[in-house]
Design an enzyme around this catalytic site. Structure first.
Site: not given
Ligand code: IMP
Ligand code: MG
Length: 174
Positions: A41, A101, A129, A157, A163
């Site tokens: 979302k 992330d 990040k 969130d 959000r």
């Molecule tokens: P990843 O698979 O670790 O790259 O993260 C995927 C999802 O995690 C992102 O698209 C966000 O929805 C959520 N996410 C990652 N870091 C944050 C943060 O610092 N705050 C809020 N949501 C996060």
């Protein structure tokens, strides 16, 4: 324990950067139609504002995937919980994400989408990040590169809250 949110990126700064991204995408896709795919979302606020800054025909579709449970740590397992409504075969697909992330979610999604034979496939993220990257993903457009802090607002969130905060802030626990 109470939670405070300290502003990291103001609403005005976000909107200015989105205008720049819209101009760049408009220039890069001249003569084409773009199928924007929002990763729900968190990406929804960004996709709406970005779409309004692209001066080309766009269509929108939505997908949902999750690698997070309740809390701030990635579970390492990615589930597609909602798939696209329309075929992307032969389309110029621009995936719109809130934040990259670990990269696990996007790496899986991009593989799934590539298998459907789009004419092109690019990725636009509002936030990156890079310190936390586990799986490499090719980022074509990025709003802001940020340090390793858990952030909320403008779509992002913490346990489904915050959000609708118009800026991006760092969550601090007292
Ligand atoms: P990843 O698979 O670790 O790259 O993260 C995927 C999802 O995690 C992102 O698209 C966000 O929805 C959520 N996410 C990652 N870091 C944050 C943060 O610092 N705050 C809020 N949501 C996060
Ligand atoms: Mg996301």
């Amino acid at each position: 324990m109470s939670i405070k949110i300290r502003e990291m990126i103001s609403h005005d700064t976000i909107m200015k950067r989105i205008r720049e991204l819209g101009e760049q995408i408009t220039a890069d896709y001249q003569g084409k139609e773009i199928r924007m795919i929002c990763v729900l979302k968190g990406g929804v606020f960004f996709m709406c504002d970005l779409a309004r800054e692209i001066r080309l025909p766009v269509s929108l579709d939505f997908m949902s995937a999750s690698s997070y449970g309740a809390g701030t740590e990635s579970s390492g397992v990615v589930n597609i919980t909602k798939d696209l409504d329309e075929s992307i075969t032969g389309r110029h697909v621009l995936v719109v994400e809130d934040i990259i992330d670990s990269g696990r979610t996007l790496a899986l999604l991009l593989e799934v989408l590539k298998d459907r034979d789009p004419a092109s496939l690019r990725l636009c993220t509002l936030l990156d990040k890079p310190d936390r990257r586990v799986t490499q993903v090719p980022v074509d457009y990025c709003g802001f590169t940020i340090p390793d802090e858990y952030i909320v607002g403008y779509g992002l969130d913490l346990d489904q809250k915050y959000r609708n905060i118009p800026y991006i802030g760092i969550v601090e626990e007292d």
